[in-house]
Design a protein around this motif. Sequence first.
Motif, short mmCIF file in Angstrom:
data_model
loop_
_atom_site.label_atom_id
_atom_site.label_comp_id
_atom_site.label_asym_id
_atom_site.label_seq_id
_atom_site.Cartn_x
_atom_site.Cartn_y
_atom_site.Cartn_z
N ILE A 194 16.89 4.73 -65.49
CA ILE A 194 16.30 5.80 -66.29
C ILE A 194 16.51 5.51 -67.77
O ILE A 194 15.63 5.75 -68.61
N GLY B 284 17.56 17.01 -60.69
CA GLY B 284 16.89 15.75 -61.01
C GLY B 284 15.44 15.79 -60.57
O GLY B 284 14.53 15.31 -61.27
N THR B 285 15.21 16.36 -59.38
CA THR B 285 13.83 16.50 -58.91
C THR B 285 13.03 17.33 -59.90
O THR B 285 11.88 17.01 -60.22
N GLU C 88 21.77 5.48 -52.78
CA GLU C 88 22.86 6.42 -52.97
C GLU C 88 22.86 7.49 -51.88
O GLU C 88 23.91 7.79 -51.30
N ALA D 162 22.82 18.27 -58.47
CA ALA D 162 22.30 17.08 -59.17
C ALA D 162 20.93 16.68 -58.63
O ALA D 162 20.01 16.37 -59.39
N VAL E 187 14.40 12.51 -51.45
CA VAL E 187 13.99 11.34 -52.24
C VAL E 187 12.51 11.02 -51.99
O VAL E 187 11.80 10.59 -52.90
N HIS F 298 20.62 18.96 -66.15
CA HIS F 298 20.71 17.86 -65.17
C HIS F 298 21.81 16.87 -65.54
O HIS F 298 22.55 16.40 -64.68
C1 HEM Z 1 20.70 9.18 -68.37
C2 HEM Z 1 20.43 10.20 -67.80
C3 HEM Z 1 20.44 10.36 -66.32
C4 HEM Z 1 21.39 10.00 -65.41
C5 HEM Z 1 22.72 9.33 -65.66
C6 HEM Z 1 20.89 10.39 -64.13
C7 HEM Z 1 21.57 10.21 -62.94
C8 HEM Z 1 21.23 10.82 -61.77
C9 HEM Z 1 22.03 10.89 -60.57
C10 HEM Z 1 23.38 10.23 -60.39
C11 HEM Z 1 21.35 11.59 -59.63
C12 HEM Z 1 21.76 11.89 -58.19
C13 HEM Z 1 21.10 10.81 -57.37
C14 HEM Z 1 21.11 10.97 -55.88
O1 HEM Z 1 22.14 11.21 -55.29
O2 HEM Z 1 20.04 10.82 -55.28
C15 HEM Z 1 20.11 11.95 -60.22
C16 HEM Z 1 19.12 12.61 -59.58
C17 HEM Z 1 17.84 12.61 -60.05
N1 HEM Z 1 17.46 12.31 -61.36
FE1 HEM Z 1 18.63 11.88 -62.87
N2 HEM Z 1 19.67 10.97 -64.27
C18 HEM Z 1 19.37 10.95 -65.61
C19 HEM Z 1 18.23 11.39 -66.20
C20 HEM Z 1 17.09 11.63 -65.47
C21 HEM Z 1 15.75 11.74 -66.00
C22 HEM Z 1 15.36 11.63 -67.46
C23 HEM Z 1 14.94 11.91 -64.92
C24 HEM Z 1 13.46 12.05 -64.84
C25 HEM Z 1 12.68 12.13 -65.76
C26 HEM Z 1 15.76 11.94 -63.75
C27 HEM Z 1 15.28 12.10 -62.48
C28 HEM Z 1 16.08 12.34 -61.39
C29 HEM Z 1 15.58 12.69 -60.09
C30 HEM Z 1 14.11 12.81 -59.73
C31 HEM Z 1 16.69 12.89 -59.25
C32 HEM Z 1 16.69 13.33 -57.80
C33 HEM Z 1 16.66 12.19 -56.87
C34 HEM Z 1 16.85 12.58 -55.43
O3 HEM Z 1 16.01 13.28 -54.87
O4 HEM Z 1 17.84 12.14 -54.87
N3 HEM Z 1 17.06 11.77 -64.11
N4 HEM Z 1 20.06 11.49 -61.54
#
Ligand code: HEM
Lengths: 443, 344
Positions: A142, A69-70, A105, A65, B60, A18
Motif C-alpha cells: 500500500i 480496511g475494506t 495473512e 482492522a 478478502v 484504519h
Molecule cells: C500504510 C498504511 C496501511 C497499513 C499499514 C495497512 C495494513 C493493513 C493490515 C495489517 C490489514 C489487515 C489485513 C488482514 O488481516 O487481512 C489491513 C486491512 C485492509 N487494508 Fe489496510 N493498511 C494501510 C492502508 C490502507 C489503505 C490506504 C487502503 C486502501 C486504500 C487499505 C486497504 C485495506 C483493505 C481493503 C483491508 C482489508 C483486507 C481484508 O479483507 O482482509 N489499507 N490493512
Amino acid sequence: MDSVVMARALFGSSMAFHIIFATLGVGVPLMIVFAEIFAGITKNSDYSLMAKRWTKAQAILLGVAIPSGTIVGVMLSMLWPGFMEIMGQVIAVPFQVEIWAFFLEALFMSIYIYAADRLSRKLRILSVIMVSFGSASSAVLITNVHAWMNTPRGFKLADGKVTDVHPLQAIFNPSFAVTAIHVVASAFMTGAFCVGSIAAYKLLKKGKSEREREYHRRSLYLALIVGLVCSMATAINGHFTAQMLHHYLPLKLAAAEGLFETGPHAALEIFGSTSLEKQEVVGGITIPSALSFLATDRFDGVVRGLNDYPRELWPPLYIHTLFNLMVIIGGFLVALSFGALFYRLVLKRPYPRWLLAVLVAGGPLSLIGIETGWIFSCTGRQPWVISGVQKTADAATLSDNIGVLFGLFIGLYVLLMILTITVMRYYFKRKPVARELGVTEGS
Amino acid sequence: MDHATVAIALVWALIFAYAILGSVDFGAGFWALVFDRRSGTRAAQIANRYLSPSWEVTNVFLVLITVAMVGFFPKAAFWLGTILLVPVSLVLILLTIRSSFMVYSYSTKRYSRPLRWVSGLTGVLIPGLLLSVLPVSLGGFVELSSEGNPSLLFGKLLSSPTEYAHLAFGISSELFLAALFLSDYAHEAGETSTYLSYRKVAVAMGPLTLLTAVLAIYTMTPEAAWIVVRIGEHLPWFLASIVSFAIGYSALWIKDGQRPPGRPRLAVTFVIGQYFLASVGYGMAHLPYILYPHLTIGQAITNDALFRSLLVSYSIGIAVLAPGFYLFWRLFLKDKKYISRQGE
Ligand code: HEM
Ligand code: HDD
Ligand code: HEM
C-alpha cells in the motif's frame, strides 16, 4: 461545504481510523513471532502465554482492522474516481498483489488461531511468520501506491489520456524503498511499544505476585529490545526519507520546516508555528545551519524555500507541527528504550517507578507518531493527489450526499473504538495473567 | 478473445466465487442465530465452526472484486464511484458492524447473545443489498446532468418493485445455499441430527429461491426490457440451470439403505452448478455493458502493458497461495475432529 472538502474529511478520518488497527496488525504479529521463537528456545512457558494472549488481542483488533480496511479500500474508488482512473492504468499491480498478501495473512491467521493444537511447534512458528510476512507485505504494497502518489513515474499524460505506461518504472519509483522501510519499521516499533506500555502499566500496579511481575518483566524486556532496534531503524531511515524529500519534493520539505527563503546555511526550527506574515517560524528553537546539514550533509548546502513556488501550490503550513511531533516522538522513544535497557543491563537495577510511568506512554506516543506522520505526508502533498499530475479537486467524486455519510461513518468509528476497548478490558479482566500462570492472586 | 472479454470473465469468476462464499458465510451467521436456543442438535455450533476461521478469507474476496474491477476497468471507477457511493457505503457500514460484532461476541461470553443477534441480522441483509445493485446496472436509475455527470435516482430505486425482488432473491439464495452447505458440513462430520435440521431448512428454501428469481426478472423496469430480451436469447443456459437445480434438489431425497435420506454433497454441487449456469447466462446477456447504456467493457478496459502485468500478478499470486488454501481446506473443511469437537 463543497463535496471535495467533504470527501477529504471522510477519507482522511477513515484512514486515520484504519491506520490504528492496521499498524497494530503489522506490529503485534512480529511480537508474537518473537514470543513463539523465545518459547521454542528457552522452553519457558511464559513466552507461550505471551504469544497466546497477544494473539487473542490481535484477533479482536483484526475484527476492526479488516472491515475498516475494506471501507477505505472501497472508498478509495468511490470518493476519488478521477484518481483511480489514472492510478488504475498505471499502478494497479501493487494493489492487486496486496490482496494476495491479505489472503496469506488471513489464511495463516486462521490456521494459527484455530488449528494451533493440531500443529507441531515448527509449523506453528511457520504459520505465525507467514501472518507477519503477510501483514508487513500489505503495508509495503500500500505504501508503494502512496510513494507513487508522491513521486509518480512510469507514464505520460497527454490531454487527460494516460499513455506510455511502464508498470515497473511506476512500482520502483524513487521514494518507494525509503518510504516502505520507514512505514514497516515504524509499525514494528509501534507494536513493541504498545506491548511495552501494557507490561509497564501492570508492573506499576501494586499487589501483584512476584511470579506475575516476572512475567511482565519478561514481556517488557522483549518489547524494549524490539522497540529500541526498530525505533533506531525508524529514526535513521527517517533521516533518509527527509533527504528524499529534499531531492524530489523540496516544496514539502520547505513547508515541513517552515523555510521561506532558498539559501545555504538553512536553520532547523523545532516547535513554533509558521507565520506567513513574518515569513518565518515564530516561537521555536532555532539551530543554525542544521537543516542544510540534515538535507544535504553540508552546512552550506542550499535548501529551497517556499517562496520559490507559486502560493497556490503550497501545502498547508501547519504540517510543520505534524512533522515536529513525529520527529520528536521518534527521538524520545529511542532515548526511552535505550535508557530503560541501560538500567536493566548495565546498572542491573530494577526499573524505577518514574521510568515505568514514562514507559506506559510509549505505546500511545508511537500511535501519535503514526497518525501525525501520515497526516503530514498526505496533507503535505496538497493541493495534489498525484504530485504534479492531478489536483485533489479534480479527483473527487461528483456525488453530493457525502455530508450524511460522513456523520454515519464518524458515529461508526466512535462506536467501534469504545466497543473494542470495552471488549479487550472485559476479556483480559476475566482471564488475568495470574490465573493463567497458575498462581494464587495477590501476595 | 480480446482483453476486455478475458478481464470481464475473470472479474465475473471472482464475483461468482464471492457470491457463493459470501452467501454461505452470511447465511451461516444467521442459521447459527436461529438454532442457538434449540437444544438437541449442535446446529449453531457447527455453523460457528465454519464461520470462525473462514470469514476473514471470505472478506478478502470482496476486496479482491473491487480491486480487480478498478484494476482491469479503471474507467469504470468514475461511473461506479459516482453512482454507487451511497448504497455501497451503507453496505460497508453493515459489513463492519457484522464482522466486528461477531469477533466481539467470541470474546465476551456474557454479552455474546446480543452481539450475535446484531451480527447475524446485519449479515443477512448484506448479500441482498449487494445483489440489489444489479438493477442499477440495467438502466433506468441513472440521470445525467447537463454537463454529463451521472447521479443515482435513489428515490426511484427505492420505490421500484424490482429492487425488492432482487433483495428477496439475494436473501433467499443466501439462506438456501448456507443451509445446504451446512447440511453437507454436518454430514461430513457424521452429525446426523444437525444434518437433518439443515436439510429440512434447505428443502423449504429451495423452491423459494426459484420463485424470487422469476420475480426479479418479471419486475424489471421498462428501461431494462433489453435484458429480458437478451435473457431470452440465452435461454438454454437458464434451462440447464433449472435442470441442475432439479437434480440437486432431488438429491436431498436419495435413499441409501438405513442411513438418513439425501446426498448433500451431490445437492451442493448441483445447486452451485445451478447458480453457475444461470449467472453465465445472465452475464452473457449483460455484455458488453457494465452500465447500460452508458458504459461498455470495451470503453473501460485498461491499457495493454498494465493488463499483461496484472495477469502475471494473478498467476504468481495463485501459485503462491494454492498451498495455503489447501492447508486451510484440510484443517477446517475436511477434518472431522475439528468440525465436531465439543465446546465452543
Ligand atoms: C500504510 C498504511 C496501511 C497499513 C499499514 C495497512 C495494513 C493493513 C493490515 C495489517 C490489514 C489487515 C489485513 C488482514 O488481516 O487481512 C489491513 C486491512 C485492509 N487494508 Fe489496510 N493498511 C494501510 C492502508 C490502507 C489503505 C490506504 C487502503 C486502501 C486504500 C487499505 C486497504 C485495506 C483493505 C481493503 C483491508 C482489508 C483486507 C481484508 O479483507 O482482509 N489499507 N490493512
Ligand atoms: C512511530 C511512528 C514514526 C516515527 C517515530 C517517525 N516516523 Fe516518519 N513517518 C511515519 C512514522 C514515524 C509514517 C506514519 O510511517 C510516515 C507517514 C507516511 C509515510 O510514508 O510514513 C512517516 C513519514 C515521514 C516523512 C515523509 C515522507 C513523505 O511525505 O513522503 C519523513 C520525511 C519522515 N517520516 C521522517 C522522520 C524522521 C526524520 C523521524 C525521526 C525520528 C521520523 N520520521 C520518525
Ligand atoms: C494510513 C494512513 C493514512 C492517513 C492517516 C491518511 C490521511 C489522509 C488525510 C488526512 C487526507 C486528507 C488530506 C487533505 O485533504 O488535507 C488524505 C488524503 C488522501 N490520501 Fe491519505 N492517509 C493515509 C494513507 C494513505 C495511503 C497509503 C494512500 C494511498 C494509497 C492514501 C491516499 C490518499 C488519497 C487518494 C487522498 C485524497 C486526495 C488527497 O487529499 O490528496 N492515503 N489522507
